[in-house]
Design a protein around this motif. Structure first.
Motif, PDB file in Angstrom:
ATOM      1  N   THR B   3       0.833  -1.204   0.000  1.00  0.00           N
ATOM      2  CA  THR B   3       0.000   0.000   0.000  1.00  0.00           C
ATOM      3  C   THR B   3       0.868   1.255   0.000  1.00  0.00           C
ATOM      4  OG1 THR B   3      -0.066   0.068   2.394  1.00  0.00           O
ATOM      5  CG2 THR B   3      -1.839  -1.150   1.304  1.00  0.00           C
ATOM      6  N   CYS B   4       0.210   2.380  -0.245  1.00  0.00           N
ATOM      7  CA  CYS B   4       0.930   3.658  -0.276  1.00  0.00           C
ATOM      8  C   CYS B   4       1.307   4.079   1.159  1.00  0.00           C
ATOM      9  CB  CYS B   4       0.046   4.715  -0.915  1.00  0.00           C
ATOM     10  SG  CYS B   4       0.704   6.387  -0.723  1.00  0.00           S
ATOM     11  N   ALA B   9      -3.358   3.667  -0.170  1.00  0.00           N
ATOM     12  CA  ALA B   9      -4.041   3.177  -1.381  1.00  0.00           C
ATOM     13  C   ALA B   9      -3.571   1.756  -1.669  1.00  0.00           C
ATOM     14  CB  ALA B   9      -3.721   4.086  -2.558  1.00  0.00           C
ATOM     15  N   GLU B  10      -4.445   0.964  -2.284  1.00  0.00           N
ATOM     16  CA  GLU B  10      -4.128  -0.440  -2.558  1.00  0.00           C
ATOM     17  C   GLU B  10      -3.096  -0.568  -3.676  1.00  0.00           C
ATOM     18  OE1 GLU B  10      -5.210  -3.030  -0.831  1.00  0.00           O
ATOM     19  OE2 GLU B  10      -6.349  -1.699   0.503  1.00  0.00           O
ATOM     20  N   GLU B  11      -2.578  -1.792  -3.781  1.00  0.00           N
ATOM     21  CA  GLU B  11      -1.486  -2.082  -4.711  1.00  0.00           C
ATOM     22  C   GLU B  11      -1.803  -1.707  -6.159  1.00  0.00           C
ATOM     23  OE1 GLU B  11      -0.203  -6.046  -4.112  1.00  0.00           O
ATOM     24  OE2 GLU B  11       1.475  -5.879  -5.511  1.00  0.00           O
ATOM     25  N   ASN B  12      -3.090  -1.842  -6.545  1.00  0.00           N
ATOM     26  CA  ASN B  12      -3.415  -1.550  -7.951  1.00  0.00           C
ATOM     27  C   ASN B  12      -3.298  -0.068  -8.294  1.00  0.00           C
ATOM     28  OD1 ASN B  12      -5.618  -0.618  -6.602  1.00  0.00           O
ATOM     29  ND2 ASN B  12      -7.141  -1.825  -7.734  1.00  0.00           N
ATOM     30  N   LYS B  13      -3.111   0.785  -7.262  1.00  0.00           N
ATOM     31  CA  LYS B  13      -2.917   2.218  -7.501  1.00  0.00           C
ATOM     32  C   LYS B  13      -1.423   2.590  -7.524  1.00  0.00           C
ATOM     33  CE  LYS B  13      -7.216   3.702  -7.401  1.00  0.00           C
ATOM     34  NZ  LYS B  13      -7.819   4.390  -8.549  1.00  0.00           N
ATOM     35  N   ARG B  15       2.271   2.570  -8.957  1.00  0.00           N
ATOM     36  CA  ARG B  15       2.980   2.427 -10.238  1.00  0.00           C
ATOM     37  C   ARG B  15       4.479   2.311  -9.956  1.00  0.00           C
ATOM     38  NH1 ARG B  15       1.318   7.475 -12.975  1.00  0.00           N
ATOM     39  NH2 ARG B  15       3.338   8.227 -12.278  1.00  0.00           N
ATOM     40  N   CYS B  34       2.210   6.776  -6.180  1.00  0.00           N
ATOM     41  CA  CYS B  34       0.827   6.428  -5.857  1.00  0.00           C
ATOM     42  C   CYS B  34      -0.104   7.278  -6.720  1.00  0.00           C
ATOM     43  CB  CYS B  34       0.553   6.688  -4.376  1.00  0.00           C
ATOM     44  SG  CYS B  34      -1.192   6.557  -3.963  1.00  0.00           S
ATOM     45  N   GLU B  35      -0.928   6.629  -7.506  1.00  0.00           N
ATOM     46  CA  GLU B  35      -1.822   7.380  -8.396  1.00  0.00           C
ATOM     47  C   GLU B  35      -2.975   8.036  -7.637  1.00  0.00           C
ATOM     48  OE1 GLU B  35      -2.882   4.615 -11.469  1.00  0.00           O
ATOM     49  OE2 GLU B  35      -0.921   4.759 -12.435  1.00  0.00           O
ATOM     50  N   SER B  36      -3.183   7.642  -6.382  1.00  0.00           N
ATOM     51  CA  SER B  36      -4.268   8.255  -5.599  1.00  0.00           C
ATOM     52  C   SER B  36      -3.853   9.582  -4.985  1.00  0.00           C
ATOM     53  CB  SER B  36      -4.715   7.311  -4.491  1.00  0.00           C
ATOM     54  OG  SER B  36      -5.471   6.274  -5.024  1.00  0.00           O
ATOM     55  N   CYS B  37      -2.672   9.603  -4.315  1.00  0.00           N
ATOM     56  CA  CYS B  37      -2.301  10.823  -3.593  1.00  0.00           C
ATOM     57  C   CYS B  37      -1.040  11.486  -4.153  1.00  0.00           C
ATOM     58  CB  CYS B  37      -2.114  10.544  -2.099  1.00  0.00           C
ATOM     59  SG  CYS B  37      -0.558   9.734  -1.682  1.00  0.00           S
TER      60      CYS B  37
END
Lengths: 493, 77
Positions: B3-4, B9-13, B15, B34-37
């Protein structure tokens, strides 16, 4: 534009002629024991930060540090602290080691105001910056030894790039072409965010491009002529050229060429990243440890996409340590923050002797002025708050007499101790303030403080009984102080 | 990397951005984003920077929070 004839010393001209690039300057600093190589292996974090902070402790004489053994970046070079000490700045301006900050201030003042460009234009294919050119598959993480500057930064920052942009509404105007230093956070191998605000020239270009729906192309210059960095960080007029100022200050032409996307760029920079604004896109950015010594928060800011990269063979990545002061940021911009405030004040008030705005980009300033009449210093202070830089930055102002050296804090404290009455302080509430001032009531607004530490004069009745001791002062004593320093150092400066 | 470290955020987010190698071509570290934050980190950093539980709470980021927008594009429309 002025073609004021700047009287430079022979040595200043000799140094200016010799230094055409970052590489030239590093060699010159090495000859003067002001640049070292850190060749023991370092990890990007936390080692680079640790060395940077330790090297930056000596704001007078600290060296530039070249890292040439960074784990995971074999063969790459990175340099910090190029402008990290006043001695490095003194050498750039053709002065010897041991030059005082006050002497440097007066030298910069004597060079100020001339912006007639001294520019040589180099063909693109002859410019060293174009020795290598990439047009696809960009990976900034691979090209540059990137690292986290402070431990809670949101990512890896490029903190000392000189960014060139043109006014989208007046793209052919050379003067309105801006060169500025803005913090850049790498957000993807070929994308980055760049923080600017409407008060910045660059912010105006971003807003204009989005309003008109036209592309905004920029060139991000890395590893530049040391004078360029000083002027990219200097608050000069919107239609004044930083290239022109930098060349005039050095008294020697700057070598320019054209970037692939139409900007004027330095021909001898280490690397130039060409990029285009992603219109309407805002991405999360920050925090970032900023010059007031605190982190600025997370925001959504404009994002750019890399379109091409040019670089010299074996490029040197130049970066900066910034955070709680003293840091290279303070030395880089301190004198060039002080000079334009002085230049603005002197037009109306020739009694102003010197301006020290070295602290946190001028959040605290000290102005030395000869009182024309009682209360005069307060009027000068008000005028300083109305200068372009003062409007957003001069938060605390200390006014001292003309017999007090504003760069000598012992003297400033003496003036505060002996010449200040509590009622000689003024607070102006709810004034504009840079958003990253941690003491602001709300981001973007704050109070101003003026402390009048100048002496009393008629019709003021106070202070008539005290007579000041006048110890010997002036050039003769300054010269003796230098001899003492020389003797102490065994004859070496 | 599950996670981030900043927003969990989960692994699929997450990169993978770049792998740093030494002169022999061996892996030294890896950079993630992290594509989320929008947090970027390197797995060789001190735990106080890349371990969610050791990081100061003040620096956690909730991507759903309305963070201030610099020069909001909507103002031009």
């Amino acid at each position: 534009m002025s073609d004021k004839n700047v009287p430079l010393s022979d040595n200043a001209l000799k140094v200016a002629k010799r230094i055409g690039s970052l590489r030239d300057f590093l060699e010159f600093l090495k000859e003067n024991n002001q640049c070292i190589n850190w060749s023991e292996e370092v990890y990007p974090e936390p080692d680079i930060r640790n060395v940077a902070v330790a090297a930056g402790r000596d704001s007078m004489n600290g060296p530039a540090v070249i890292f040439d053994n960074i784990a995971g970046y074999p063969g790459k070079k990175m340099v910090l602290g190029v402008h990290g000490s006043f001695t490095n700045i003194a050498l750039l301006l053709g002065h010897p080691k041991g030059t005082t900050i006050k002497e440097l201030f007066y030298d910069i003042i004597s060079r100020w105001g001339a912006d007639k460009p001294l520019l040589d234009f180099i063909e693109q294919d002859k410019a060293p910056v174009n020795e290598n050119r990439l047009t696809n598959n960009f990976n900034l993480y691979e090209l540059l030894p990137l690292y986290r500057i402070n431990e809670y930064d949101g990512g890896f920052y490029i903190g000392k790039a000189n960014v060139v942009s043109r006014d989208p509404r007046d793209p052919d105007n050379f003067g309105k072409q801006n060169v500025g230093i803005y913090r850049i956070q790498v957000q993807a191998p070929g994308e980055f965010t760049l923080l600017s605000v409407p008060a910045h020239d660059m912010g105006r270009h971003i807003m204009a491009a989005e309003q008109e729906g036209v592309p905004l192309r920029i060139s991000v210059m890395l590893g530049n002529h040391p004078a360029m960095c000083m002027f990219a960080a200097t608050p000069i007029g919107y239609d004044e050229s930083e290239f022109a100022y930098a060349s005039q200050m050095m008294g020697s032409p700057m070598r320019l060429t054209k970037s692939g996307n139409g900007m004027d760029i330095l021909a001898d920079s280490e690397m130039v990243i060409e990029a285009e604004l992603m219109n309407g896109v805002r991405s999360l950015e920050g925090p970032f440890g900023e010059f007031p010594g605190s982190y600025s928060g997370v925001r959504k800011i404009p994002r750019f996409k890399v379109t091409a990269i040019s670089h010299r063979n074996d490029p040197i990545f130049e970066n900066i340590y910034i955070g709680r002061g003293w840091t290279e940021h303070d030395t880089l911009i301190g004198l060039n923050t002080s000079a334009p405030i002085y230049a603005a004040l002197i037009k109306d008030f020739p009694e102003v002797v010197a301006v020290n705005a070295l602290y946190q980009h001028g959040l605290t300033g000290i102005i030395s002025v000869k009182n024309r009449f009682a209360g005069f210093a307060k009027s000068v202070a008000m005028r300083a708050l109305g200068t372009p830089h003062g409007t957003m930055y001069l938060k605390n102002l200390i006014m001292v007499d003309d017999d007090v050296d504003p760069f000598d804090l012992n003297e400033v404290m003496w003036a505060l101790s002996t010449r200040t009455r509590a009622e000689d302080t003024i607070v102006i509430p709810n004034m504009p303030m840079i958003p990253i001032d941690p003491a602001a009531e709300v981001a973007g607004k704050g109070h101003r403080l003026i402390i009048d530490a100048t002496s009393f004069m008629p019709p003021d009745k106070l202070g008539g009984d005290s007579k000041i001791v006048t110890p010997p002062a002036g050039p003769e004593i300054d010269a003796i102080a230098k001899v003492i320093q020389l003797l102490q150092n065994g004859g070496k400066s | 990397m599950s996670t981030c470290p900043r927003c969990q955020a989960e692994e699929n987010k997450i990169r993978t951005e770049h792998k740093g190698l030494n002169a022999k071509g061996e892996l030294v570290w890896t950079i993630f984003n992290c594509e989320s934050c929008a947090f970027t980190w390197r797995d060789s950093e001190p735990a106080s920077t890349i371990d969610y539980n050791l990081r100061e709470e003040f620096f956690r980021v909730d991507p759903e929070k309305p963070y201030p927008v610099i020069m909001p594009p909507a103002q031009y429309k």
